[in-house]
Design an enzyme around this catalytic site. Structure first.
Site, PDB file in Angstrom:
ATOM      1  N   LYS A 141       0.815  -1.224   0.000  1.00  0.00           N
ATOM      2  CA  LYS A 141       0.000   0.000   0.000  1.00  0.00           C
ATOM      3  C   LYS A 141       0.844   1.267   0.000  1.00  0.00           C
ATOM      4  CE  LYS A 141      -1.435   0.864   4.803  1.00  0.00           C
ATOM      5  NZ  LYS A 141      -2.555   1.344   5.604  1.00  0.00           N
ATOM      6  N   ASP A 142       2.131   1.150   0.285  1.00  0.00           N
ATOM      7  CA  ASP A 142       3.005   2.324   0.234  1.00  0.00           C
ATOM      8  C   ASP A 142       3.603   2.557  -1.153  1.00  0.00           C
ATOM      9  OD1 ASP A 142       2.616   2.820   2.934  1.00  0.00           O
ATOM     10  OD2 ASP A 142       4.261   1.507   3.526  1.00  0.00           O
TER      11      ASP A 142
ATOM     12  N   ARG B 108      -7.934   8.604   4.558  1.00  0.00           N
ATOM     13  CA  ARG B 108      -8.970   7.600   4.315  1.00  0.00           C
ATOM     14  C   ARG B 108      -9.678   7.226   5.612  1.00  0.00           C
ATOM     15  NH1 ARG B 108      -8.637   2.303   5.227  1.00  0.00           N
ATOM     16  NH2 ARG B 108      -6.466   2.530   5.885  1.00  0.00           N
ATOM     17  N   ARG B 109      -8.895   7.024   6.676  1.00  0.00           N
ATOM     18  CA  ARG B 109      -9.511   6.679   7.965  1.00  0.00           C
ATOM     19  C   ARG B 109     -10.236   7.881   8.551  1.00  0.00           C
ATOM     20  NH1 ARG B 109      -4.022   3.482   9.404  1.00  0.00           N
ATOM     21  NH2 ARG B 109      -4.615   1.477   8.481  1.00  0.00           N
TER      22      ARG B 109
ATOM     23  N   ARG C 240       1.874  10.458  14.436  1.00  0.00           N
ATOM     24  CA  ARG C 240       2.944   9.990  13.566  1.00  0.00           C
ATOM     25  C   ARG C 240       3.903   9.102  14.342  1.00  0.00           C
ATOM     26  NH1 ARG C 240       5.238  12.528   9.347  1.00  0.00           N
ATOM     27  NH2 ARG C 240       6.239  10.519   9.325  1.00  0.00           N
TER      28      ARG C 240
ATOM     29  N   ASN D  83       6.624   5.424  14.174  1.00  0.00           N
ATOM     30  CA  ASN D  83       6.449   4.012  13.852  1.00  0.00           C
ATOM     31  C   ASN D  83       5.408   3.392  14.784  1.00  0.00           C
ATOM     32  OD1 ASN D  83       7.697   3.238  16.276  1.00  0.00           O
ATOM     33  ND2 ASN D  83       9.711   3.369  15.352  1.00  0.00           N
TER      34      ASN D  83
ATOM     35  N   ARG E  28       3.575   5.001  18.105  1.00  0.00           N
ATOM     36  CA  ARG E  28       2.135   5.295  18.158  1.00  0.00           C
ATOM     37  C   ARG E  28       1.471   4.602  19.330  1.00  0.00           C
ATOM     38  NH1 ARG E  28      -0.219   5.814  12.089  1.00  0.00           N
ATOM     39  NH2 ARG E  28       1.677   6.640  11.191  1.00  0.00           N
TER      40      ARG E  28
ATOM     41  N   CYS F  45      -1.198   7.484  -2.621  1.00  0.00           N
ATOM     42  CA  CYS F  45      -1.506   6.627  -1.478  1.00  0.00           C
ATOM     43  C   CYS F  45      -2.125   7.413  -0.328  1.00  0.00           C
ATOM     44  CB  CYS F  45      -0.283   5.839  -1.036  1.00  0.00           C
ATOM     45  SG  CYS F  45       1.117   6.863  -0.613  1.00  0.00           S
TER      46      CYS F  45
HETATM   47  C1  DPM Z   1      -0.438   4.389   3.761  1.00  0.00           C
HETATM   48  C2  DPM Z   1      -1.362   4.847   4.694  1.00  0.00           C
HETATM   49  C3  DPM Z   1      -0.861   4.499   5.958  1.00  0.00           C
HETATM   50  C4  DPM Z   1       0.377   3.831   5.743  1.00  0.00           C
HETATM   51  C5  DPM Z   1      -2.633   5.565   4.387  1.00  0.00           C
HETATM   52  C6  DPM Z   1      -3.885   4.704   4.562  1.00  0.00           C
HETATM   53  C7  DPM Z   1      -1.496   4.791   7.281  1.00  0.00           C
HETATM   54  C8  DPM Z   1      -1.035   6.099   7.870  1.00  0.00           C
HETATM   55  C9  DPM Z   1      -1.577   6.307   9.265  1.00  0.00           C
HETATM   56  C10 DPM Z   1      -0.511   4.522   2.288  1.00  0.00           C
HETATM   57  N1  DPM Z   1       0.619   3.817   4.404  1.00  0.00           N
HETATM   58  O1  DPM Z   1      -3.866   3.542   4.980  1.00  0.00           O
HETATM   59  O2  DPM Z   1      -4.986   5.243   4.308  1.00  0.00           O
HETATM   60  O3  DPM Z   1      -2.180   5.399   9.866  1.00  0.00           O
HETATM   61  O4  DPM Z   1      -1.391   7.379   9.797  1.00  0.00           O
HETATM   62  C11 DPM Z   1       1.380   1.707   6.633  1.00  0.00           C
HETATM   63  C12 DPM Z   1       1.044   0.717   7.596  1.00  0.00           C
HETATM   64  C13 DPM Z   1       1.305  -0.526   6.987  1.00  0.00           C
HETATM   65  C14 DPM Z   1       1.816  -0.270   5.716  1.00  0.00           C
HETATM   66  C15 DPM Z   1       0.529   0.964   8.952  1.00  0.00           C
HETATM   67  C16 DPM Z   1      -0.977   1.047   9.074  1.00  0.00           C
HETATM   68  C17 DPM Z   1       1.137  -1.929   7.563  1.00  0.00           C
HETATM   69  C18 DPM Z   1       0.006  -2.699   6.907  1.00  0.00           C
HETATM   70  C19 DPM Z   1       0.261  -3.161   5.496  1.00  0.00           C
HETATM   71  C20 DPM Z   1       1.276   3.228   6.761  1.00  0.00           C
HETATM   72  N2  DPM Z   1       1.875   1.085   5.539  1.00  0.00           N
HETATM   73  O5  DPM Z   1      -1.709   1.321   8.114  1.00  0.00           O
HETATM   74  O6  DPM Z   1      -1.441   0.833  10.207  1.00  0.00           O
HETATM   75  O7  DPM Z   1       1.344  -3.717   5.188  1.00  0.00           O
HETATM   76  O8  DPM Z   1      -0.644  -2.983   4.670  1.00  0.00           O
END
Ligand code: DPM
Length: 388
Positions: free
Chosen positions: A87-88, A138-139, A156, A158, A162, A262
């Site tokens: 997703k990143d 999104r959330r 913000r 890791n 958080r 993203c």
């Molecule tokens: C992206 C988002 C977030 C990450 C945006 C989204 C969350 C940012 C936040 C694109 N990347 O989800 O709408 O919560 O402030 C990220 C996480 C993971 C990969 C952590 C998470 C782990 C899960 C995975 C951060 N990137 O979303 O809790 O591998 O899919």
């Protein structure tokens, strides 16, 4: 890079956070099953996103925030591949790079972790005005739509940071009688990340997509490599999980068509059932959650009557950045078409206007300029922790 006679070591780039290293090691473990003689070395790196911790992510205004430095190492040849959370990864990758492997998707849903002192077990049980920490637009948008009585606040750092920001949230002593005296009453995170950290017992609520939909690619790990490095492409190919690839090709084709990065308030729910029925539901939101659109379509990923087309040129084999050589082109095209079709129907109903609002908020030019200056001037040096 050497695919297994043990002479050369396979160099793997990874971010330094605990989660990134867990992910990298799990991919290496999977690869060892296919290549028992291969030897691996992990090369750890910090990325811009790891260094800038005092800004809400969407405001930093840089694409590929968590991936750029790793991609440079890949292009220079100092590593053979890098492991990312899918997703990143943007839907369009640099020209010479591609996703060579996608592991079986884990739980794609979001979860809520509630402050251990609170009795509430779900978002709906939280007191009015309680603060939910997330920096995902999104959330934010989905929570604002469903729970207008809750507050959302950027958080913000890791995953470890958080979690400690949540559990160390203190009751504001001047405000004992308030319904929501905690700095953060809950945080929202992806189930997949929580589980990789071994924190599943901390989850208060898993959010079903019928309530809150997840991000494109969430829960799947992707391995990025140079697209002309055939040895590495072949080395990674056995990792591809068909069901995951079909789902994420549909999701990423949708996002690409919508032009959302993203950080856009776009969410999906995509499934492939035992009859190969691929179903994609997608939504877009305005930042205040007041405007939204949802659309759901499905298609049967059936082998066509005519013999399947074989992949020919390299360009033909790339689907939203994914190099999926061993999967049938017909099937990937169907998944891609489904994503594009859902996006087109959303656009026809005004999705871009709804997203435009978020995009403008996101990319205020003067703020982007300021942050870029700060990065250049080394403001990042004092910020050494990592995101996620
Ligand atoms: C992206 C988002 C977030 C990450 C945006 C989204 C969350 C940012 C936040 C694109 N990347 O989800 O709408 O919560 O402030 C990220 C996480 C993971 C990969 C952590 C998470 C782990 C899960 C995975 C951060 N990137 O979303 O809790 O591998 O899919």
């Amino acid at each position: 890079m050497d695919s297994g006679d043990g002479e050369k070591v396979v160099k793997v780039g990874s971010r330094k956070s605990q989660l990134a290293l867990i992910q990298t090691n799990s991919v290496i473990d999977s690869l060892k099953l296919f290549h028992p003689n291969a030897r691996f070395e992990i090369v750890e790196m910090n990325t811009t996103g790891d260094k800038i911790l005092d800004k809400p992510l969407p405001k930093i205004g840089e694409k590929s925030l968590f991936t750029k430095e790793l991609e440079v190492a890949l292009e220079e040849g100092s590593v053979d591949f890098v492991v990312h959370s899918l997703k990143d990864l943007p839907t369009t990758l640099p020209d010479n790079l591609a996703i060579g492997g996608i592991c079986k998707r884990e739980n794609a849903r979001d979860a809520v972790i509630i402050h251990p002192k609170l009795e509430a077990k779900s978002l709906s049980e939280l007191a009015k005005n309680s603060i939910v920490g997330t920096s995902s637009l999104r959330r934010v948008a989905q929570v604002r739509q469903l729970y207008p009585d809750l507050e959302v606040k950027s958080i913000r750092g890791n995953l470890n940071t958080r979690l400690s920001k949540l559990t160390n949230s203190v009751v504001d002593s001047n405000n004992k009688d308030a319904e929501n005296p905690l700095q953060y009453s809950a945080i929202m995170l992806a189930v997949a990340g929580i589980e990789r950290m071994g924190w599943e017992n901390k989850i208060s609520q898993i959010l079903e997509p019928s309530e809150i939909m997840y991000a494109v690619g969430q829960g799947a790990l992707a391995i990025e490599c140079r697209s002309d490095d055939q040895k590495t492409v072949d080395f990674l190919a056995p990792l591809h999980d068909r069901s995951t690839v079909l789902r994420v090709v549909a999701e990423r084709s949708l996002l690409k068509k919508l032009g959302g990065g993203c950080s856009a308030p776009v969410a999906v729910n995509c499934t492939l059932d035992d009859n190969d029925n691929l179903s994609l539901e997608a939504g877009v939101w305005s930042l205040d959650g007041k405007k939204s659109l949802k659309k759901k379509l499905s298609a049967v990923i059936a082998t066509k009557d005519e013999p399947p087309k074989k992949m020919t040129k390299k360009e033909d084999t790339l689907f939203a950045g994914i190099l999926a050589g061993k999967l049938l082109k017909d099937e990937l095209e169907m998944a891609q078409d489904l994503g594009i079709k859902v996006a087109e129907e959303l656009v026809a109903e005004g999705a871009l206007d709804i997203m435009e609002e978020a995009r403008a908020e996101n990319e205020k030019p003067e703020e982007v300029k300021k942050f870029k200056e700060e990065i250049k001037n080394g403001a990042s040096d004092k910020l050494v922790q990592e995101q996620r």
